[in-house]
Design a protein around this motif. Structure first.
Motif, mmCIF file in Angstrom:
data_model
loop_
_atom_site.group_PDB
_atom_site.id
_atom_site.type_symbol
_atom_site.label_atom_id
_atom_site.label_comp_id
_atom_site.label_asym_id
_atom_site.label_seq_id
_atom_site.Cartn_x
_atom_site.Cartn_y
_atom_site.Cartn_z
ATOM 1 N N ASP A 140 13.276 23.962 -42.395
ATOM 2 C CA ASP A 140 12.721 25.263 -42.751
ATOM 3 C C ASP A 140 12.674 25.453 -44.269
ATOM 4 O O ASP A 140 11.700 25.997 -44.812
ATOM 5 N N MET A 141 13.709 25.019 -44.955
ATOM 6 C CA MET A 141 13.729 25.149 -46.412
ATOM 7 C C MET A 141 12.625 24.305 -47.046
ATOM 8 O O MET A 141 11.945 24.759 -47.978
ATOM 9 N N ALA A 142 12.432 23.110 -46.546
ATOM 10 C CA ALA A 142 11.389 22.239 -47.097
ATOM 11 C C ALA A 142 10.002 22.786 -46.804
ATOM 12 O O ALA A 142 9.106 22.750 -47.668
ATOM 13 N N ARG A 143 9.805 23.314 -45.595
ATOM 14 C CA ARG A 143 8.503 23.873 -45.241
ATOM 15 C C ARG A 143 8.161 25.101 -46.065
ATOM 16 O O ARG A 143 6.994 25.366 -46.364
ATOM 17 N N ALA A 144 9.175 25.849 -46.436
ATOM 18 C CA ALA A 144 8.935 27.058 -47.222
ATOM 19 C C ALA A 144 8.437 26.756 -48.628
ATOM 20 O O ALA A 144 7.832 27.616 -49.276
ATOM 21 N N SER A 145 8.675 25.540 -49.092
ATOM 22 C CA SER A 145 8.308 25.181 -50.463
ATOM 23 C C SER A 145 6.945 24.518 -50.572
ATOM 24 O O SER A 145 6.504 24.204 -51.680
ATOM 25 N N THR A 146 6.284 24.264 -49.422
ATOM 26 C CA THR A 146 4.990 23.590 -49.442
ATOM 27 C C THR A 146 4.206 23.931 -48.183
ATOM 28 O O THR A 146 4.787 24.292 -47.159
ATOM 29 N N THR A 147 2.891 23.808 -48.285
ATOM 30 C CA THR A 147 2.037 24.001 -47.104
ATOM 31 C C THR A 147 1.720 22.669 -46.431
ATOM 32 O O THR A 147 1.065 22.647 -45.389
ATOM 33 N N GLY A 148 2.197 21.574 -47.020
ATOM 34 C CA GLY A 148 1.907 20.259 -46.477
ATOM 35 C C GLY A 148 3.039 19.726 -45.622
ATOM 36 O O GLY A 148 3.939 20.452 -45.196
ATOM 37 N N ASP A 149 2.989 18.432 -45.369
ATOM 38 C CA ASP A 149 4.011 17.767 -44.575
ATOM 39 C C ASP A 149 5.296 17.614 -45.386
ATOM 40 O O ASP A 149 5.287 17.632 -46.631
ATOM 41 N N VAL A 150 6.408 17.447 -44.649
ATOM 42 C CA VAL A 150 7.693 17.171 -45.285
ATOM 43 C C VAL A 150 8.325 15.978 -44.571
ATOM 44 O O VAL A 150 7.874 15.572 -43.502
ATOM 45 N N ASN A 151 9.344 15.414 -45.171
ATOM 46 C CA ASN A 151 10.020 14.264 -44.567
ATOM 47 C C ASN A 151 11.520 14.421 -44.750
ATOM 48 O O ASN A 151 12.086 14.034 -45.766
ATOM 49 N N ILE A 152 12.154 15.025 -43.752
ATOM 50 C CA ILE A 152 13.581 15.316 -43.805
ATOM 51 C C ILE A 152 14.373 14.089 -43.362
ATOM 52 O O ILE A 152 13.995 13.401 -42.405
ATOM 53 N N GLN A 153 15.464 13.843 -44.029
ATOM 54 C CA GLN A 153 16.313 12.707 -43.704
ATOM 55 C C GLN A 153 16.938 12.870 -42.322
ATOM 56 O O GLN A 153 17.535 13.904 -42.015
ATOM 57 N N VAL A 154 16.797 11.851 -41.488
ATOM 58 C CA VAL A 154 17.411 11.830 -40.164
ATOM 59 C C VAL A 154 18.761 11.142 -40.254
ATOM 60 O O VAL A 154 18.876 10.065 -40.855
ATOM 61 N N GLN A 155 19.777 11.766 -39.684
ATOM 62 C CA GLN A 155 21.107 11.168 -39.656
ATOM 63 C C GLN A 155 21.354 10.517 -38.298
ATOM 64 O O GLN A 155 20.807 10.960 -37.289
ATOM 65 N N THR A 156 22.165 9.469 -38.272
ATOM 66 C CA THR A 156 22.475 8.782 -37.021
ATOM 67 C C THR A 156 23.929 9.020 -36.629
ATOM 68 O O THR A 156 24.790 9.260 -37.482
ATOM 69 N N LEU A 157 24.179 8.949 -35.324
ATOM 70 C CA LEU A 157 25.520 9.161 -34.781
ATOM 71 C C LEU A 157 26.170 7.812 -34.466
ATOM 72 O O LEU A 157 25.510 6.910 -33.933
ATOM 73 N N ASP A 158 27.428 7.704 -34.784
ATOM 74 C CA ASP A 158 28.209 6.513 -34.445
ATOM 75 C C ASP A 158 28.914 6.784 -33.120
ATOM 76 O O ASP A 158 29.962 7.433 -33.081
ATOM 77 N N LEU A 159 28.329 6.293 -32.023
ATOM 78 C CA LEU A 159 28.839 6.594 -30.689
ATOM 79 C C LEU A 159 29.612 5.406 -30.123
ATOM 80 O O LEU A 159 29.352 4.251 -30.487
ATOM 81 N N PRO A 160 30.536 5.654 -29.197
ATOM 82 C CA PRO A 160 31.314 4.560 -28.597
ATOM 83 C C PRO A 160 30.444 3.670 -27.715
ATOM 84 O O PRO A 160 29.328 4.047 -27.308
ATOM 85 N N ASP A 161 30.957 2.505 -27.377
ATOM 86 C CA ASP A 161 30.204 1.521 -26.588
ATOM 87 C C ASP A 161 29.942 1.970 -25.157
ATOM 88 O O ASP A 161 29.149 1.341 -24.454
ATOM 89 N N THR A 162 30.606 3.022 -24.719
ATOM 90 C CA THR A 162 30.333 3.535 -23.371
ATOM 91 C C THR A 162 28.977 4.217 -23.284
ATOM 92 O O THR A 162 28.508 4.509 -22.183
ATOM 93 N N VAL A 163 28.345 4.472 -24.421
ATOM 94 C CA VAL A 163 27.027 5.130 -24.455
ATOM 95 C C VAL A 163 25.979 4.063 -24.761
ATOM 96 O O VAL A 163 25.847 3.625 -25.904
ATOM 97 N N GLN A 164 25.243 3.642 -23.734
ATOM 98 C CA GLN A 164 24.299 2.537 -23.879
ATOM 99 C C GLN A 164 22.887 2.959 -23.460
ATOM 100 O O GLN A 164 22.652 3.345 -22.327
ATOM 101 N N MET A 165 21.970 2.909 -24.409
ATOM 102 C CA MET A 165 20.554 3.184 -24.166
ATOM 103 C C MET A 165 20.326 4.619 -23.660
ATOM 104 O O MET A 165 19.875 4.860 -22.541
ATOM 105 N N VAL A 166 20.652 5.593 -24.503
ATOM 106 C CA VAL A 166 20.367 6.992 -24.172
ATOM 107 C C VAL A 166 18.863 7.160 -23.987
ATOM 108 O O VAL A 166 18.066 6.661 -24.783
ATOM 109 N N ASN A 167 18.472 7.849 -22.912
ATOM 110 C CA ASN A 167 17.046 8.083 -22.678
ATOM 111 C C ASN A 167 16.722 9.548 -22.391
ATOM 112 O O ASN A 167 15.599 9.977 -22.600
ATOM 113 N N GLY A 168 17.684 10.312 -21.886
ATOM 114 C CA GLY A 168 17.443 11.715 -21.578
ATOM 115 C C GLY A 168 18.611 12.560 -22.022
ATOM 116 O O GLY A 168 19.710 12.062 -22.282
#
Length: 403
Positions: A140-168
């Motif tokens: 929202d902050m990035a969109r407020a500063s421009t009328t064009g596209d933005v590219n927000i940094q995506v963060q990743t989660l470090d999950l345990p090995d019991t979580v394999q191939m999340v799909n839903g």
């Protein structure tokens, strides 16, 4: 004049008329086009733009994506008068935004997973998928500063090995993310609770059907007013090369975590995929993506269909199956509903929206596969594999939280 020149002139004239009529429709938001279904009921033998592949989208105005494609005058209740679609994150080399969107309002964050087994997913029998998150406050902050596209940094989660191939995924479920996994290699598919806050500890709730591994679990929803889970189990893990040959039918299951009871509530699908309920919990929707066959290829005579069911008030089995909608492009993958009862599904070229009677109202057209989407305070977040878009619309999604 040669015959080929005449055909070319006719095609150009048809496209011009299509563009003029689509653009002239009143009250269409900027950047949207109106497609009058009456105009395309008869195309004639000389029409040259037949869509012989379900992977090709219907864009007779040749409008450059992203744009809003309107099919019914009732669309304004969904879009509002000034809806837009804007890019908010992108990584062209990695399908980081595939499915499992969960919006956590308290954090104003959307969680999601990368493609499991598909192109640009970089995973398979030996490698897991990646769960990521995007902060909508930063968007929202990035969109407020421009009328064009933005590219927000995506963060990743470090999950345990019991979580394999999340799909839903759905939720928040009692404060946690509720993910469903397809499993990987001999590691079983599962339903798992994940803490949305670091260290993102995970608790597996279910990973078998009375001692038998599921095929490759796909999507999950909670029946409104309960904490009972309903989920789909197609064979895409095997079809995409990261799970063994299936040993169960492709079915829809019910799981009551308070008793541990698991049972089948619907079958006779090719590939049951997305799942959703109406707000009152009386009606269920299941997407069958039978057209998409993984290494078996595409069979356009198989379902690309959303089926509708009544939910038995006593047993919660799915009854009175009927066709709700057929997707004209690709397959209907993930399914969500808004508070007006409209049904949204990620399809081959766009997010399609039908009203409660199954009439196609609008498409959020990206010209690429958009498997899933989720409502947020900022609008509709659309997962587009290598990108994420935000449709700034006035429709509101159902509350998917389970207290």
């Amino acid at each position: 004049m040669t015959a080929s020149a005449a055909v070319a002139i006719l095609a150009l004239a048809f496209a011009l008329v299509s563009y003029i009529k689509a653009s002239a429709s009143p009250n269409v938001p900027p950047g949207a086009v109106y497609i009058d279904p009456l105009m395309y009921n008869v195309l004639g033998a000389n029409y040259t733009e037949w869509r012989n592949l379900s992977t090709v989208g219907f864009n007779p105005t040749n409008t450059a994506p992203p744009f809003i494609q309107v099919f019914d005058p009732s669309f304004l209740a969904i879009t509002g008068p000034s809806a837009t679609i804007r890019l908010i994150a992108s990584n062209p080399g990695f399908a980081f935004a595939h499915e499992a969107p969960i919006y956590v309002p308290d954090l104003n964050v959307v969680f999601f997973t990368s493609n499991d087994g598909g192109p640009l997913g970089y995973n398979g029998w030996y490698n897991n998928s990646v769960v990521g998150m995007i902060n909508m406050t930063e968007v929202d902050m990035a969109r407020a500063s421009t009328t064009g596209d933005v590219n927000i940094q995506v963060q990743t989660l470090d999950l345990p090995d019991t979580v394999q191939m999340v799909n839903g995924g759905t939720g928040p479920y009692k404060g946690d993310l509720l993910f469903i996994t397809s499993g990987r290699a001999l590691l079983p598919p599962s339903i798992v609770r994940v803490n949305p806050n670091p260290p993102h500890n995970a608790t597996v709730l279910l990973d078998n059907f009375l001692g038998r591994q599921f095929n490759s679990l796909n999507d999950i929803k909670i029946l409104p007013g309960t904490d009972i889970m309903f989920f789909t189990d197609p064979t895409y893990g095997w079809l995409n090369g990261f799970r063994p040959e299936p040993m169960l039918p492709s079915q829809v299951y019910r799981f009551d975590p308070s008793t541990g009871q698991v049972r089948v509530v619907a079958d006779q699908f090719v590939h049951p995929n997305g799942i959703a309920f109406t707000q009152d919990g009386k009606t269920a929707f299941i997407a069958d993506t039978g057209v998409s066959g993984g290494f078996l290829g595409t069979n356009q005579t198989l379902p690309a269909t959303i089926y509708q069911f009544d939910v038995d008030p006593r047993t919660q089995s799915f009854m009175n199956r009927r066709v709700f909608a057929y997707a004209d492009s690709g397959v209907p993958d993930g399914v969500q509903l808004d508070t007006m009862g409209n049904v949204y599904s990620g399809c081959g070229e766009a997010t399609h929206v039908w009203n409660a009677e199954g009439t196609l109202i609008v498409k959020f057209y990206l010209n690429s596969t958009t498997a899933q989407m989720i409502f947020t305070k900022s609008g509709l977040v659309i997962l587009d594999e290598v990108a994420i878009y935000l449709a700034d619309i006035q429709a509101q999604g159902l509350n998917l939280a389970t207290p």
